[in-house]
Design an enzyme around this catalytic site. Structure first.
Site, mmCIF file in Angstrom:
data_model
loop_
_atom_site.group_PDB
_atom_site.id
_atom_site.type_symbol
_atom_site.label_atom_id
_atom_site.label_comp_id
_atom_site.label_asym_id
_atom_site.label_seq_id
_atom_site.Cartn_x
_atom_site.Cartn_y
_atom_site.Cartn_z
ATOM 1 N N ARG A 133 -0.639 -14.375 3.928
ATOM 2 C CA ARG A 133 -1.362 -13.829 5.092
ATOM 3 C C ARG A 133 -0.521 -13.986 6.360
ATOM 4 O O ARG A 133 -0.500 -13.107 7.217
ATOM 5 C CB ARG A 133 -2.713 -14.531 5.278
ATOM 6 C CG ARG A 133 -3.713 -14.330 4.153
ATOM 7 C CD ARG A 133 -4.467 -13.044 4.217
ATOM 8 N NE ARG A 133 -5.385 -12.948 5.326
ATOM 9 C CZ ARG A 133 -6.260 -11.950 5.455
ATOM 10 N NH1 ARG A 133 -6.327 -10.986 4.538
ATOM 11 N NH2 ARG A 133 -7.056 -11.887 6.498
ATOM 12 N N HIS A 147 -1.855 -5.568 1.596
ATOM 13 C CA HIS A 147 -3.070 -6.376 1.433
ATOM 14 C C HIS A 147 -2.652 -7.753 0.956
ATOM 15 O O HIS A 147 -1.773 -7.880 0.100
ATOM 16 C CB HIS A 147 -3.997 -5.760 0.371
ATOM 17 C CG HIS A 147 -5.057 -6.718 -0.097
ATOM 18 N ND1 HIS A 147 -6.230 -6.910 0.585
ATOM 19 C CD2 HIS A 147 -5.077 -7.594 -1.143
ATOM 20 C CE1 HIS A 147 -6.942 -7.858 -0.037
ATOM 21 N NE2 HIS A 147 -6.266 -8.276 -1.091
ATOM 22 N N PHE A 189 -14.819 2.558 8.321
ATOM 23 C CA PHE A 189 -13.491 2.893 7.808
ATOM 24 C C PHE A 189 -13.427 2.895 6.282
ATOM 25 O O PHE A 189 -12.361 3.145 5.718
ATOM 26 C CB PHE A 189 -12.441 1.920 8.370
ATOM 27 C CG PHE A 189 -12.681 0.457 8.041
ATOM 28 C CD1 PHE A 189 -12.254 -0.087 6.840
ATOM 29 C CD2 PHE A 189 -13.339 -0.372 8.945
ATOM 30 C CE1 PHE A 189 -12.477 -1.429 6.529
ATOM 31 C CE2 PHE A 189 -13.560 -1.716 8.643
ATOM 32 C CZ PHE A 189 -13.129 -2.240 7.429
ATOM 33 N N ARG A 238 3.454 -6.514 9.277
ATOM 34 C CA ARG A 238 2.705 -5.523 10.068
ATOM 35 C C ARG A 238 3.235 -5.461 11.500
ATOM 36 O O ARG A 238 3.273 -4.393 12.110
ATOM 37 C CB ARG A 238 1.219 -5.877 10.038
ATOM 38 C CG ARG A 238 0.593 -5.627 8.650
ATOM 39 C CD ARG A 238 -0.660 -6.440 8.464
ATOM 40 N NE ARG A 238 -1.432 -6.084 7.276
ATOM 41 C CZ ARG A 238 -2.502 -6.769 6.871
ATOM 42 N NH1 ARG A 238 -2.906 -7.829 7.546
ATOM 43 N NH2 ARG A 238 -3.145 -6.401 5.784
ATOM 44 N N THR A 268 -4.383 -8.062 10.814
ATOM 45 C CA THR A 268 -4.795 -6.798 10.199
ATOM 46 C C THR A 268 -4.374 -5.594 11.048
ATOM 47 O O THR A 268 -3.883 -4.597 10.526
ATOM 48 C CB THR A 268 -6.331 -6.782 10.020
ATOM 49 O OG1 THR A 268 -6.707 -7.945 9.278
ATOM 50 C CG2 THR A 268 -6.795 -5.541 9.300
ATOM 51 N N TYR A 298 -12.391 -3.282 -2.722
ATOM 52 C CA TYR A 298 -12.845 -3.250 -1.324
ATOM 53 C C TYR A 298 -14.375 -3.213 -1.217
ATOM 54 O O TYR A 298 -14.910 -2.756 -0.196
ATOM 55 C CB TYR A 298 -12.222 -2.056 -0.600
ATOM 56 C CG TYR A 298 -10.788 -2.317 -0.150
ATOM 57 C CD1 TYR A 298 -10.468 -3.428 0.637
ATOM 58 C CD2 TYR A 298 -9.755 -1.450 -0.498
ATOM 59 C CE1 TYR A 298 -9.170 -3.672 1.059
ATOM 60 C CE2 TYR A 298 -8.442 -1.687 -0.072
ATOM 61 C CZ TYR A 298 -8.162 -2.802 0.709
ATOM 62 O OH TYR A 298 -6.867 -3.040 1.134
ATOM 63 N N ASN A 340 -1.532 -0.161 7.568
ATOM 64 C CA ASN A 340 -0.991 -1.507 7.823
ATOM 65 C C ASN A 340 -0.229 -2.081 6.629
ATOM 66 O O ASN A 340 -0.033 -3.291 6.544
ATOM 67 C CB ASN A 340 -2.087 -2.445 8.335
ATOM 68 C CG ASN A 340 -3.160 -2.702 7.313
ATOM 69 O OD1 ASN A 340 -3.153 -2.103 6.234
ATOM 70 N ND2 ASN A 340 -4.072 -3.595 7.626
ATOM 71 N N LYS A 393 0.839 -1.198 0.000
ATOM 72 C CA LYS A 393 0.000 0.000 0.000
ATOM 73 C C LYS A 393 0.884 1.262 0.000
ATOM 74 O O LYS A 393 2.109 1.177 0.178
ATOM 75 C CB LYS A 393 -0.918 -0.043 1.226
ATOM 76 C CG LYS A 393 -1.966 -1.178 1.177
ATOM 77 C CD LYS A 393 -2.727 -1.278 2.496
ATOM 78 C CE LYS A 393 -3.836 -2.313 2.451
ATOM 79 N NZ LYS A 393 -4.508 -2.466 3.781
ATOM 80 N N GLU A 443 -8.897 -11.601 -7.415
ATOM 81 C CA GLU A 443 -8.153 -10.349 -7.251
ATOM 82 C C GLU A 443 -7.010 -10.244 -8.257
ATOM 83 O O GLU A 443 -6.721 -9.156 -8.759
ATOM 84 C CB GLU A 443 -7.634 -10.237 -5.817
ATOM 85 C CG GLU A 443 -8.764 -10.003 -4.813
ATOM 86 C CD GLU A 443 -8.316 -9.970 -3.355
ATOM 87 O OE1 GLU A 443 -9.186 -9.781 -2.495
ATOM 88 O OE2 GLU A 443 -7.113 -10.149 -3.082
HETATM 89 P P1 IDP Z 1 -7.037 -7.518 5.780
HETATM 90 O O1 IDP Z 1 -6.340 -6.448 4.977
HETATM 91 O O2 IDP Z 1 -6.145 -8.075 6.857
HETATM 92 O O3 IDP Z 1 -7.664 -8.593 4.930
HETATM 93 P P2 IDP Z 1 -9.743 -6.477 6.193
HETATM 94 O O4 IDP Z 1 -10.590 -6.767 7.374
HETATM 95 O O5 IDP Z 1 -10.111 -7.139 4.902
HETATM 96 O O6 IDP Z 1 -8.217 -6.795 6.589
HETATM 97 O O7 IDP Z 1 -9.737 -4.898 6.003
HETATM 98 C C1 IDP Z 1 -9.228 -4.332 4.816
HETATM 99 C C2 IDP Z 1 -8.365 -3.149 5.177
HETATM 100 O O8 IDP Z 1 -9.195 -2.131 5.734
HETATM 101 C C3 IDP Z 1 -7.308 -3.408 6.242
HETATM 102 O O9 IDP Z 1 -6.109 -3.958 5.720
HETATM 103 C C4 IDP Z 1 -7.074 -2.016 6.788
HETATM 104 O O10 IDP Z 1 -6.221 -1.252 5.917
HETATM 105 C C5 IDP Z 1 -8.466 -1.422 6.712
HETATM 106 N N1 IDP Z 1 -9.188 -1.570 7.982
HETATM 107 C C6 IDP Z 1 -9.787 -2.673 8.459
HETATM 108 N N2 IDP Z 1 -10.358 -2.449 9.651
HETATM 109 C C7 IDP Z 1 -10.104 -1.146 9.932
HETATM 110 C C8 IDP Z 1 -10.431 -0.294 11.035
HETATM 111 O O11 IDP Z 1 -11.070 -0.707 12.005
HETATM 112 N N3 IDP Z 1 -9.986 0.998 10.958
HETATM 113 C C9 IDP Z 1 -9.276 1.482 9.894
HETATM 114 N N4 IDP Z 1 -8.950 0.704 8.843
HETATM 115 C C10 IDP Z 1 -9.358 -0.586 8.860
HETATM 116 MG MG MG Z 2 -9.232 -8.448 3.591
#
Ligand code: IDP
Ligand code: MG
Length: 150
Positions: free
Chosen positions: A85, A115, A57, A102, A91, A49, A112, A9, A126
């Protein structure tokens, strides 16, 4: 063999962490089959997304991923989805183990760094979303018999 999408990212690119992130996955043994740097359009970000639309968010997530260039990498290998992963970690970086991307480099969940696809089905979808067919390379890394048993 599974395929999975990694996105480095904007924060990962800005902070000069493209090399270290690739290094962890490349040394682990997955085969890179496509890589490009790109600006992400709002449309692509929203498609990618879509599952998060409506969450608190979501708008900041779209702003974040479209704010500066990213690096997209397609990986192939046995258990590729779970391996990426695992290398990325949880996350929320404060819940990610040390040794993960991370856990070593992140603090805020909204910064973070990466992805990774979360299932084999989403890995395929994807990669098809982010790469054209002619951007993916069919090849075999030498020595893969020393990484994969079969
Ligand atoms: P992942 O990237 O580990 O699969 P997801 O739950 O799919 O996590 O969320 C996608 C992205 O959205 C996360 O990588 C993060 O950048 C963002 N995100 C998820 N939850 C939050 C939150 O509670 N606050 C801010 N950003 C979030
Ligand atoms: Mg995800």
């Amino acid at each position: 063999m599974e395929r999975t999408l990694l996105l480095i990212k904007p924060d990962g690119v800005q902070r000069g962490l493209v090399g270290p992130i690739i290094d962890k996955i490349e040394r682990r043994g997955l085969r890179m089959i496509g890589m490009k740097m790109m600006d992400v359009s709002t449309g692509l970000a929203e498609t990618h997304y879509a599952i998060h639309k409506g969450k608190p968010f979501y708008d900041s997530l779209i702003d974040y991923i479209t704010s500066a260039p990213i690096v997209a990498i397609a990986w192939q290998g046995s258990k590729a989805v779970a391996v990426v992963r695992q290398v990325l970690g949880a996350t929320d970086p404060t819940e990610a183990q040390p040794g993960t991307v991370r856990g070593d480099y992140g603090i805020d969940i909204g910064r973070n760094l990466t992805h990774g696809s979360d299932s084999v089905k989403n890995g395929m979808a994807e990669i098809n979303l982010w790469f054209k067919a002619d951007e993916l390379i069919e090849w075999k890394r030498s020595g893969e018999e020393w990484i994969f048993e079969v």
